[in-house]
Design a protein around this motif. Structure first.
Motif, PDB file in Angstrom:
ATOM      1  N   CYS B 194       0.823  -1.223   0.000  1.00  0.00           N
ATOM      2  CA  CYS B 194       0.000   0.000   0.000  1.00  0.00           C
ATOM      3  C   CYS B 194       0.854   1.268   0.000  1.00  0.00           C
ATOM      4  CB  CYS B 194      -0.869   0.047   1.249  1.00  0.00           C
ATOM      5  SG  CYS B 194      -1.892  -1.413   1.500  1.00  0.00           S
ATOM      6  N   PHE B 251      -5.180   2.488   2.514  1.00  0.00           N
ATOM      7  CA  PHE B 251      -5.162   1.556   1.377  1.00  0.00           C
ATOM      8  C   PHE B 251      -5.176   0.097   1.820  1.00  0.00           C
ATOM      9  CE2 PHE B 251      -2.624   5.376   0.288  1.00  0.00           C
ATOM     10  CZ  PHE B 251      -3.557   5.991  -0.517  1.00  0.00           C
ATOM     11  N   GLY B 252      -5.579  -0.157   3.049  1.00  0.00           N
ATOM     12  CA  GLY B 252      -5.716  -1.532   3.509  1.00  0.00           C
ATOM     13  C   GLY B 252      -4.774  -1.909   4.631  1.00  0.00           C
ATOM     14  N   TYR B 364      -4.554  -5.209   0.478  1.00  0.00           N
ATOM     15  CA  TYR B 364      -4.094  -3.943  -0.108  1.00  0.00           C
ATOM     16  C   TYR B 364      -5.136  -3.577  -1.162  1.00  0.00           C
ATOM     17  CZ  TYR B 364      -1.274  -1.289  -3.614  1.00  0.00           C
ATOM     18  OH  TYR B 364      -0.824  -0.383  -4.536  1.00  0.00           O
ATOM     19  N   ARG B 365      -5.621  -2.352  -1.117  1.00  0.00           N
ATOM     20  CA  ARG B 365      -6.611  -1.822  -2.072  1.00  0.00           C
ATOM     21  C   ARG B 365      -6.850  -2.772  -3.254  1.00  0.00           C
ATOM     22  NH1 ARG B 365      -6.225   4.371  -4.363  1.00  0.00           N
ATOM     23  NH2 ARG B 365      -8.434   4.789  -4.403  1.00  0.00           N
ATOM     24  N   GLN B 496     -10.869  10.028   2.458  1.00  0.00           N
ATOM     25  CA  GLN B 496     -11.997   9.844   1.539  1.00  0.00           C
ATOM     26  C   GLN B 496     -13.010  10.979   1.597  1.00  0.00           C
ATOM     27  OE1 GLN B 496     -11.040   7.680   3.931  1.00  0.00           O
ATOM     28  NE2 GLN B 496     -10.927   5.608   3.165  1.00  0.00           N
ATOM     29  N   SER B 536     -14.181  -0.936   0.426  1.00  0.00           N
ATOM     30  CA  SER B 536     -15.057   0.075  -0.187  1.00  0.00           C
ATOM     31  C   SER B 536     -16.421   0.105   0.504  1.00  0.00           C
ATOM     32  CB  SER B 536     -15.235  -0.208  -1.684  1.00  0.00           C
ATOM     33  OG  SER B 536     -13.986  -0.306  -2.317  1.00  0.00           O
ATOM     34  N   GLN B 686     -11.155   9.334  -6.225  1.00  0.00           N
ATOM     35  CA  GLN B 686     -10.823   7.965  -5.833  1.00  0.00           C
ATOM     36  C   GLN B 686     -10.388   7.148  -7.045  1.00  0.00           C
ATOM     37  OE1 GLN B 686     -10.893   6.189  -2.798  1.00  0.00           O
ATOM     38  NE2 GLN B 686     -11.047   8.153  -1.765  1.00  0.00           N
ATOM     39  N   GLY B 690      -6.764   5.585  -7.719  1.00  0.00           N
ATOM     40  CA  GLY B 690      -6.672   4.137  -7.895  1.00  0.00           C
ATOM     41  C   GLY B 690      -5.946   3.778  -9.178  1.00  0.00           C
ATOM     42  N   GLU B 752     -11.925   1.160  -4.126  1.00  0.00           N
ATOM     43  CA  GLU B 752     -10.858   0.298  -4.644  1.00  0.00           C
ATOM     44  C   GLU B 752     -10.872   0.184  -6.163  1.00  0.00           C
ATOM     45  OE1 GLU B 752     -10.371  -3.248  -1.680  1.00  0.00           O
ATOM     46  OE2 GLU B 752     -12.444  -2.583  -1.656  1.00  0.00           O
TER      47      GLU B 752
END
Lengths: 166, 809
Positions: B194, B251-252, B364-365, B496, B536, B686, B690, B752
């Motif tokens: 991430c 990101f996770g 991870y995302r 976010q 998400s 987003q 991404g 994501e």
């Protein structure tokens, strides 16, 4: 053994900060922990990400690659010093700050102070950049959230706002 | 709803503090507290070793050091392994690490000793003076070594296999055996991570006056950390508050918890009676926070003349690193979300989750979806190439059709619920994508470029993403007597824009001004029931909960206002915080309604005078009715039966340099369907972010471990995270909105999406650029660098030059 401390006078955002620091104290740490200016962020501590960029005598400098004792006599500007004085206590957002808000140029906000200082200096040098020049201006800073699209837009928008305000 | 903010590009309220340098990230906290102490961690320099001795004698002399702890200093629950957060019946050999290594280390970076000192510099000096003696053990690095199993990561885990899981719908092997055509593919994805700009960090303060522990952590789950801290430190839950301040990206990686430091910092704060801070540095982040992505896949597919998939059999091997704190979530997601928008008639998937002497793996995302998408989309491309069909045609043939929703796959998803898609319109999305990228015009462009000696290729990739997984989120809405609305939801925020998007929902649902709404996230003092921000899920889960809680507050406001205005509730409307009787001048402010909702004994200002017991109420009834409670509040929870499935399709046009094999992005197009958009500006942000992360994953980023398990590129100098110069100059985005029927706002997750199809879409485009010149070249491993592409070219025969000239004529 105890570490030798040095009396250091830092000029930051128009104020004087008298701090006592060891010789190895990074400027980034001195700004954050000794001066309490936590707007400058540390993202990598090896000068690659640019999050800790501040202006030293107007030029962008990675504050994680400079010792606090080397910053004596310099005029330092951090993100906290970018706002412009108006009749409000918090001041007005600078053109670059306003542009980031207008263009959604930030998400988590961690890398943002380094971009804001870098672009502030960049636009002084080149007040009317092309899109390619805008990209070049920010090409040394990392951002993991935005994908940079809106940061490039922010550079161009900041130049416009600067024009509108002058 | 009269003031409709839902669906509009409202500027973010959080930007003001971020732009002024007034964000409060975890390392910014308590900086002016002279009692604050700082922690540093000694980490294993070896991938696999037995610890024979730890000598801390030299450390205690260091001035400014207050504590040095190793495993032997830990007692009770702290001396037990860290929790295995998500157990699963097939995870037969789950293992987790200790907060500080006990006897053995299993990856370079594993925490061994914890030092607390007056500042971080001194703490690091002390760490350098700790002397550890090791007996080195042979390391297991990479999936091939784990499968070979001639060395074991854990002596009691045979074959290095933590779990083996199989799911099947129909009889895939029989269908493949009977199919007119079959193909086999081997597909690899490497490790990445991430790397948020802010690493992990935790601050804790024990307050002896109130006997309470406050923990601030850069986490994706405050409630999760709170539960772990209370359990591990032997505290009542009620004594522990966990607050997530501003977070510099997640990101996770920050959903995994508790990290050793998330327990050791609070323990040190209690033990030493002073606040303690740990801030991870960049190198530590690379070697001690989680990675993801590494998987090896074997695919067998059977299909008919139209390219319709009759049977799909996928076996894959997942590298989960040294321990399994987060269970099997990543490979389960790959195994189910691999299907994307398609409906293979028969599907079998089996995976093994393997131990290696490398950093742990947690989502991870994208969380296993990028790998699944890579596998499925490479398969679709291979079918199209085999049949000589257009790649979009083969995909269309396999799409689930709009009239087939809800579509049941006959599998179990990561939340333990049936894998059932709720809505979507894949043919419409594909049409939009073809238009957006210029799919049908591409061959002309290719010919034009070829005439100039340039190689270009186009690729597309489709995905479906289960978003908004349960179990629940909640919200509390409080309308104060000032008319200000204070809203709390328990999940956390990592950039976010929740303070904006959620306030839009409240403003619309309640009928108040956007500026009057203040959202708090990730503070267990304000909302102790919550899950976290991952998969998400924030907009779907907390967005829905906030909507429901706002409805409850609205209902109560209307009831009280109707009484005060002597009108029927149905005749009332709320606009900009004022309740009025439609078509009359009669009105009352929501703030006044809040005053009336709380019968008072004591007046403290003009407004409260109106609520004292001699001023209001029916003397014949109790001041608060039996079925009522004081205050103008609403609280509710949203707990969906199952996930909602967003989807999207990406296309990219790349150019590959005929001499250097350098890869350049010429055009990137995205069609995205996440149902109704709350704030299109945030959703597009987003997606853009991404896509950039996906470009990194496809073309630049990988964890370079050597055979000894040393991570060779643990810095931003060597791990090639994209700068602006590496990402597409523009990303064309188009939206389709097929609302989810599963939640009141019709929304699906978007966080994501941008990263999921990247490996697939770049592999497809690069292969497409090369094929006219190297007809057998296939991209089967990602990421891919120019030098790897160069080597691939050398390994495949050229098409004779005359043939190319013929082709491009």
């Amino acid at each position: 053994m105890s570490e030798q401390l040095h009396d250091v006078r830092l000029h930051v955002n128009g104020s004087v900060h008298e701090v006592q620091v060891p010789a190895r104290r990074l400027l980034s740490d001195a700004l954050r922990h000794d001066c309490g200016l936590t707007g400058t962020h540390v993202g990598c501590e090896h000068g690659v990400c640019g999050a800790c960029t501040v202006l030293v005598d107007g030029s962008p400098v990675r504050s994680c690659l400079m010792f606090a004792v080397s910053a004596v006599d310099a005029e330092i500007t951090t993100v906290e010093g970018l706002t412009e004085a108006d009749d409000t206590p918090e001041g007005r957002l600078s053109p670059v700050q306003q542009a980031f808000s207008d263009c959604h140029g930030l998400q988590c906000g961690f890398c943002t102070p380094g971009f804001l200082t870098t672009i502030t200096a960049g636009l002084k040098e080149n007040p009317d950049p092309t899109e390619d020049e805008a990209r070049e201006m920010i090409a040394g800073n990392l951002c993991r959230c935005t994908g940079y699209q809106n940061i490039v837009k922010s550079v161009l928008r900041a130049a416009e706002i600067e024009q509108e305000r002058s | 709803m009269t003031t409709k903010l839902f669906g509009t590009k409202v500027p973010r309220v959080e930007d003001q503090r971020f732009l002024r340098g007034q964000g409060r990230y975890v390392d910014d906290l308590l900086t002016d507290d002279p009692r604050l102490l700082h922690a540093a961690v000694l980490r294993s320099p070896h991938a696999h070793a037995r610890i024979t001795d730890i000598d801390v004698a030299d450390v205690l002399d260091v001035e400014g050091v207050l504590a040095v702890w190793t495993y032997d200093d830990l007692v009770d629950a702290m001396a037990q392994p860290l929790p295995l957060l998500i157990p699963h019946p097939t995870l037969t050999h789950g293992r987790t690490q200790y907060a500080l290594a006990k006897d053995e280390v299993n990856y370079m970076g594993e925490a061994i000793a914890f030092v607390v000192a007056v500042d971080r510099y001194v703490a690091e000096d002390a760490v350098a003076r700790i002397r550890v003696s090791y007996d080195q053990l042979p390391p297991v690095v990479g999936i091939a070594a784990a499968r070979a199993a001639d060395r074991l990561v854990h002596d009691d885990v045979p074959g290095n296999v933590g779990a083996r899981m199989e799911q099947e719908n129909g009889d895939a092997r029989a269908a493949i055996a009977d199919a007119p055509h079959t193909l086999r593919l081997e597909l690899d994805v490497e490790r990445s991570a991430c790397t948020p700009m802010e690493g992990r960090g935790t601050v804790a303060r024990w307050d002896p006056d109130t006997s309470r522990l406050t923990v601030w952590s850069s986490t994706q789950t405050s409630t999760g950390v709170r539960g772990c801290v209370a359990a591990k430190l032997g505290l009542d839950l009620a004594k522990v508050d966990v607050i997530t301040p501003d977070v510099g990206g997640g990101f996770g990686v920050k959903i995994n918890h508790p990290w050793p430091e998330e327990l050791l910092v609070p323990l040190a704060a209690m033990t030493l009676g002073r606040p303690v801070k740990f801030t991870e540095d960049r190198r530590e982040h690379f070697i001690s926070s989680a990675h993801e992505r590494a998987q090896v896949h074997h695919v067998e597919v059977g299909f008919d003349d139209d390219g319709r998939v009759l049977g799909l059999n996928v076996e894959f091997w997942h590298d989960h690193g040294a321990y399994t704190p987060y269970g099997l979530i990543v490979p389960i997601i790959t195994s189910t979300q691999l299907l994307g928008p398609y409906k293979p008639a028969n599907y079998r998937v089996v995976f093994e989750s393997l131990y290696t002497n490398t950093v742990i793996v947690t989502p991870y995302r994208g969380a296993g979806r990028p790998q699944g998408c890579f596998v499925m989309e490479r398969t679709m491309d291979a079918i199209a190439a085999y049949l000589g069909k257009d790649r979009t045609e083969v995909r269309s043939t396999n799409f689930i059709q709009p009239d087939e929703f809800p579509y049941e796959h006959g599998l179990v998803f990561q939340d333990g619920r049936p894998l059932t898609y709720d809505s979507g319109d894949y043919p419409a999305s594909l049409e939009k994508l073809k238009t957006l990228v210029g799919w049908d015009e591409f061959e002309d462009f290719r010919a034009e470029m070829a005439a100039q000696g340039r190689r270009v290729g186009i690729g597309l990739a489709c995905y479906v993403e289960g978003t908004g997984v349960g179990p629940y989120e909640g919200a509390h809405v409080h309308i104060e007597t000032s008319g200000k609305v204070k809203v709390a939801t328990g999940l956390t925020t990592q950039g976010q824009g929740h303070q904006t998007a959620f306030a839009q929902i409240v403003a619309d649902t309640l009928g108040v001004r956007f500026e009057d709404v203040e959202i708090t996230t990730g503070d267990t003092r304000k909302m102790p029931y919550a899950v976290g921000t991952f998969a998400s899920r924030a907009a779907v889960m907390s967005g829905s909960a906030i909507h429901l809680a706002s409805l409850r507050a609205r209902e109560k406001a209307l009831r009280i206002a109707a009484e005060a205005l002597e009108a029927a509730e149905d005749d009332l409307e709320i606009v900009d915080g004022v309740v009025s009787v439609r078509g009359t001048d009669a009105s009352i402010d929501l703030g006044t309604v809040a005053v009336l909702s709380n019968p008072l004994r004591y007046a403290f200002d003009e407004a409260s005078k109106a609520a004292t017991q001699f001023s209001v109420g029916d003397p014949g009834k109790p001041p608060v009715a039996e079925d009522d409670e004081p205050g103008l509040e609403g609280k509710d929870f949203y707990s969906p039966e199952r996930s909602t499935f967003a989807n999207g399709m990406h296309a990219v046009i790349v150019e590959t340099d005929p001499d250097t094999a350098e890869i350049t992005i010429l055009k990137y197009a995205v069609v995205h369907d996440c149902g109704h958009l709350i704030n299109p500006m945030i959703v597009e942000g987003q997606i853009q972010g991404g896509v950039a992360q996906g470009v990194g994953g496809a073309l630049y980023e990988r964890m370079e471990y050597d055979e000894a398990g040393q991570l060779l590129n643990a810095s931003f100098m060597d791990f090639l995270m994209p700068y602006v110069t590496e990402v597409p100059t523009t990303i064309d985005i188009d939206h389709l909105e097929t609302p989810s029927p599963l939640n009141p706002l019709g929304i699906k997750g978007a966080g994501e999406a941008g990263v999921i199809p990247s490996a697939a879409v770049f592999a497809a485009a690069i292969e497409d650029a090369e094929r006219p010149y190297k007809p057998t070249l296939a991209i089967t491993a990602m990421p891919i660098s120019p030098s790897e592409l160069f080597d691939l070219r050398l390994a495949h025969a050229d098409v004779p030059a005359e043939a190319i000239a013929e082709e491009t004529r």
